[in-house]
Design a protein around this motif. Structure first.
Motif, PDB file in Angstrom:
ATOM      1  N   GLU A   1       0.837  -1.206   0.000  1.00 52.94           N
ATOM      2  CA  GLU A   1       0.000   0.000   0.000  1.00 52.94           C
ATOM      3  C   GLU A   1       0.871   1.254   0.000  1.00 52.94           C
ATOM      4  O   GLU A   1       0.593   2.224  -0.726  1.00 52.94           O
ATOM      5  CB  GLU A   1      -0.919  -0.010   1.218  1.00 52.94           C
ATOM      6  N   ARG A   2       1.925   1.221   0.794  1.00 49.40           N
ATOM      7  CA  ARG A   2       2.807   2.379   0.922  1.00 49.40           C
ATOM      8  C   ARG A   2       3.495   2.725  -0.397  1.00 49.40           C
ATOM      9  O   ARG A   2       3.684   3.913  -0.729  1.00 49.40           O
ATOM     10  CB  ARG A   2       3.852   2.089   2.001  1.00 49.40           C
ATOM     11  N   ILE A   3       3.867   1.706  -1.189  1.00 48.76           N
ATOM     12  CA  ILE A   3       4.611   1.966  -2.430  1.00 48.76           C
ATOM     13  C   ILE A   3       3.722   1.892  -3.678  1.00 48.76           C
ATOM     14  O   ILE A   3       4.212   1.978  -4.800  1.00 48.76           O
ATOM     15  CB  ILE A   3       5.803   0.990  -2.580  1.00 48.76           C
ATOM     16  N   GLY A   4       2.413   1.741  -3.474  1.00 50.32           N
ATOM     17  CA  GLY A   4       1.484   1.736  -4.600  1.00 50.32           C
ATOM     18  C   GLY A   4       1.435   0.446  -5.378  1.00 50.32           C
ATOM     19  O   GLY A   4       1.052   0.441  -6.557  1.00 50.32           O
ATOM     20  N   LEU A   5       1.772  -0.663  -4.744  1.00 46.66           N
ATOM     21  CA  LEU A   5       1.772  -1.982  -5.383  1.00 46.66           C
ATOM     22  C   LEU A   5       0.437  -2.675  -5.127  1.00 46.66           C
ATOM     23  O   LEU A   5      -0.117  -2.574  -4.030  1.00 46.66           O
ATOM     24  CB  LEU A   5       2.928  -2.822  -4.833  1.00 46.66           C
ATOM     25  N   LYS A   6      -0.058  -3.416  -6.112  1.00 47.10           N
ATOM     26  CA  LYS A   6      -1.385  -4.030  -6.015  1.00 47.10           C
ATOM     27  C   LYS A   6      -1.356  -5.547  -5.892  1.00 47.10           C
ATOM     28  O   LYS A   6      -2.412  -6.172  -5.790  1.00 47.10           O
ATOM     29  CB  LYS A   6      -2.218  -3.654  -7.251  1.00 47.10           C
ATOM     30  N   THR A   7      -0.161  -6.166  -5.900  1.00 51.09           N
ATOM     31  CA  THR A   7      -0.070  -7.628  -5.977  1.00 51.09           C
ATOM     32  C   THR A   7       0.842  -8.186  -4.894  1.00 51.09           C
ATOM     33  O   THR A   7       1.945  -7.674  -4.692  1.00 51.09           O
ATOM     34  CB  THR A   7       0.468  -8.064  -7.352  1.00 51.09           C
ATOM     35  N   ILE A   8       0.389  -9.237  -4.219  1.00 51.20           N
ATOM     36  CA  ILE A   8       1.256 -10.022  -3.354  1.00 51.20           C
ATOM     37  C   ILE A   8       1.154 -11.486  -3.788  1.00 51.20           C
ATOM     38  O   ILE A   8       0.152 -11.911  -4.371  1.00 51.20           O
ATOM     39  CB  ILE A   8       0.913  -9.895  -1.857  1.00 51.20           C
ATOM     40  N   VAL A   9       2.218 -12.235  -3.512  1.00 51.04           N
ATOM     41  CA  VAL A   9       2.271 -13.667  -3.821  1.00 51.04           C
ATOM     42  C   VAL A   9       2.406 -14.429  -2.510  1.00 51.04           C
ATOM     43  O   VAL A   9       3.125 -13.999  -1.605  1.00 51.04           O
ATOM     44  CB  VAL A   9       3.469 -13.991  -4.742  1.00 51.04           C
ATOM     45  N   CYS A  10       1.703 -15.549  -2.386  1.00 54.20           N
ATOM     46  CA  CYS A  10       1.788 -16.344  -1.156  1.00 54.20           C
ATOM     47  C   CYS A  10       1.289 -17.758  -1.430  1.00 54.20           C
ATOM     48  O   CYS A  10       0.848 -18.080  -2.532  1.00 54.20           O
ATOM     49  CB  CYS A  10       0.975 -15.702  -0.033  1.00 54.20           C
TER      50      CYS A  10
ATOM     51  N   ILE B   1      -4.256 -11.184  -5.019  1.00 56.72           N
ATOM     52  CA  ILE B   1      -3.563 -12.109  -4.130  1.00 56.72           C
ATOM     53  C   ILE B   1      -3.261 -13.341  -4.968  1.00 56.72           C
ATOM     54  O   ILE B   1      -4.141 -14.150  -5.263  1.00 56.72           O
ATOM     55  CB  ILE B   1      -4.419 -12.480  -2.906  1.00 56.72           C
ATOM     56  N   ALA B   2      -2.007 -13.458  -5.387  1.00 56.69           N
ATOM     57  CA  ALA B   2      -1.601 -14.521  -6.308  1.00 56.69           C
ATOM     58  C   ALA B   2      -1.109 -15.713  -5.494  1.00 56.69           C
ATOM     59  O   ALA B   2       0.017 -15.724  -5.000  1.00 56.69           O
ATOM     60  CB  ALA B   2      -0.517 -14.021  -7.249  1.00 56.69           C
TER      61      ALA B   2
ATOM     62  N   LEU C   1     -10.229 -11.152  -5.619  1.00 54.72           N
ATOM     63  CA  LEU C   1      -8.838 -10.844  -5.286  1.00 54.72           C
ATOM     64  C   LEU C   1      -7.999 -12.112  -5.332  1.00 54.72           C
ATOM     65  O   LEU C   1      -6.801 -12.065  -5.617  1.00 54.72           O
ATOM     66  CB  LEU C   1      -8.721 -10.231  -3.884  1.00 54.72           C
ATOM     67  N   ILE C   2      -8.612 -13.246  -5.039  1.00 51.32           N
ATOM     68  CA  ILE C   2      -7.889 -14.506  -5.009  1.00 51.32           C
ATOM     69  C   ILE C   2      -7.684 -15.023  -6.434  1.00 51.32           C
ATOM     70  O   ILE C   2      -8.632 -15.223  -7.185  1.00 51.32           O
ATOM     71  CB  ILE C   2      -8.628 -15.549  -4.163  1.00 51.32           C
ATOM     72  N   GLY C   3      -6.411 -15.196  -6.776  1.00 53.65           N
ATOM     73  CA  GLY C   3      -6.045 -15.738  -8.076  1.00 53.65           C
ATOM     74  C   GLY C   3      -4.804 -16.587  -7.933  1.00 53.65           C
ATOM     75  O   GLY C   3      -4.548 -17.165  -6.869  1.00 53.65           O
ATOM     76  N   VAL C   4      -3.993 -16.627  -8.985  1.00 59.54           N
ATOM     77  CA  VAL C   4      -2.913 -17.612  -9.056  1.00 59.54           C
ATOM     78  C   VAL C   4      -1.572 -16.959  -9.371  1.00 59.54           C
ATOM     79  O   VAL C   4      -1.489 -16.061 -10.211  1.00 59.54           O
ATOM     80  CB  VAL C   4      -3.224 -18.659 -10.153  1.00 59.54           C
ATOM     81  N   ASN C   5      -0.528 -17.422  -8.661  1.00 56.52           N
ATOM     82  CA  ASN C   5       0.846 -17.265  -9.130  1.00 56.52           C
ATOM     83  C   ASN C   5       1.184 -18.581  -9.814  1.00 56.52           C
ATOM     84  O   ASN C   5       1.328 -19.620  -9.165  1.00 56.52           O
ATOM     85  CB  ASN C   5       1.813 -17.004  -7.972  1.00 56.52           C
TER      86      ASN C   5
ATOM     87  N   TYR D   1      -2.568 -13.988 -11.999  1.00 52.89           N
ATOM     88  CA  TYR D   1      -2.154 -12.647 -11.581  1.00 52.89           C
ATOM     89  C   TYR D   1      -0.629 -12.460 -11.579  1.00 52.89           C
ATOM     90  O   TYR D   1      -0.152 -11.334 -11.509  1.00 52.89           O
ATOM     91  CB  TYR D   1      -2.689 -12.361 -10.182  1.00 52.89           C
ATOM     92  N   HIS D   2       0.112 -13.547 -11.636  1.00 50.52           N
ATOM     93  CA  HIS D   2       1.573 -13.477 -11.565  1.00 50.52           C
ATOM     94  C   HIS D   2       2.077 -14.833 -12.029  1.00 50.52           C
ATOM     95  O   HIS D   2       1.302 -15.804 -12.059  1.00 50.52           O
ATOM     96  CB  HIS D   2       2.013 -13.200 -10.122  1.00 50.52           C
TER      97      HIS D   2
END
Length: 341
Positions: free
Chosen positions: A101-110, A166-167, A193-197, A222-223
């Motif tokens: 959020e702080r750096i303007g990023l919209k994607t996380i992987v987990c 959320i990949a 929001l739930i998708g795939v890496n 998503y990734h």
């Protein structure tokens, strides 16, 4: 599609050193690993959020190397039966969301995570069969009482802080490891929001067809990780694909992760990347290095060359492109259709 590099490929470098390395290598994007191993964590989201100077140094290094961040990656287990492990993973994921959020990023992987067999378990229990009947009971409890409630809560938190993707990386040993399980989680949580890496090495390990997986997951990708897998056909025939032999004994394993192009030829991979484009995926192919055959530096450079030879660049703005030609013919067809009716 853009080329990327996962920071875990160079665990020997600090975060700033890695960004300079990625800039010298010439990739477009970087995937920043927020791992839990204190000796290899290059990015500690909590620490960066508290240290303005360190955060500014990170952003400056991105800028001078002409890099974008594709995702912050948190490969932990937030639903582990070990409560300390679950807390560490969950804290890390939530802080990664706040840093994004702080750096303007919209994607996380987990990962989706994997719980124990019941509330008293000490260790995770990955259910892979439907009999004896203990297993369906375990799976039902895991899914309904642990997995879905956790992801409903986490997805709400992520959405409130601007995350759009959320990949979740499909991986054996996790509750979500194939198209059916990730689609079910997305439906039960009720969030797109739930998708795939998409890491094809994990899918090929399970003998899935990448083309069919891409089509099945259209709109949810998503990734992705650019990583290959090599099979020892004799060992596969002798003992199958389920393997407990650790990675430090590659000659005894039926399969091993490897550099893109060293398990399957580049013609095979070109078809996969072409299918990704046809299904609308244009984001990043992030190189992950887990290959015992060579050094990390040589592996990253080789993987990048192979990846670049497989990717198709966007030609949609070229007036002579096939896409523009088809659009023009479609317009003419529609005009004729309306005139004739």
């Amino acid at each position: 599609m853009k080329t990327g590099l996962f920071s875990n490929a160079r665990r020997d470098l600090s975060l700033i050193e890695f960004l300079d390395y990625a800039g010298e290598l010439g990739v477009d994007m970087v995937e920043i690993g927020c791992g839990e191993e204190t000796g290899t964590r290059q990015c500690n989201p909590s620490a960066l959020l508290k240290d303005e100077d360190a955060l500014n140094a990170f952003l400056e290094a991105l800028n001078r190397n002409h890099l974008e961040v594709s995702a912050l990656s948190c490969h932990g287990n937030p639903i582990s039966p070990n409560r300390d492990q679950a807390r560490i993973s969950d804290d890390l994921m939530r802080n990664a969301v706040l840093l994004a959020e702080r750096i303007g990023l919209k994607t996380i992987v987990c990962f989706s995570g994997c719980p124990g067999g019941d509330s008293a378990s000490r260790y995770i229990n990955w259910v892979t069969v439907s009999w004896p009947m203990d297993y369906p009971e375990i799976y039902k409890w895991q899914w309904n009482e642990v997995l879905v409630p956790y992801w409903k809560d986490f997805t709400s938190f992520a959405e409130a802080h601007g995350i759009e993707h959320i990949a979740i990386e499909l991986h054996p040993g996790q509750m979500c490891y194939n198209p059916e399980t990730i689609q079910r989680l997305r439906a039960d949580v009720g969030s797109d929001l739930i998708g795939v890496n998409l890491d094809f090495s994990h899918l090929l390990w399970q003998r899935m067809d990448p083309i069919l997986v891409i089509r099945e997951l259209k709109g949810m990708i998503y990734h992705m990780h650019a990583k290959d897998i090599a099979f020892d056909d004799q060992r596969v025939r002798e003992s199958g694909l389920i393997c407990r032999t650790f990675f430090d004994r590659p000659a005894e394993r039926p399969w091993n992760f490897c550099i893109l192009g060293y398990g399957h030829d580049l013609g095979y991979w070109r078809k996969i990347f072409a299918e990704l484009r046809r299904c609308g995926y244009e984001y990043v192919a992030s190189i992950e290095f887990e290959c015992e055959l060579t050094s990390a530096d040589f592996g990253c450079r080789t993987a990048l060359r192979n990846l670049q030879s497989c990717l198709l660049t966007d030609n949609s703005n070229d007036p002579l492109s096939w896409k523009k030609y088809v659009e023009r013919i479609r317009k003419q067809r529609d005009e004729l259709y309306h005139i004739s009716n």
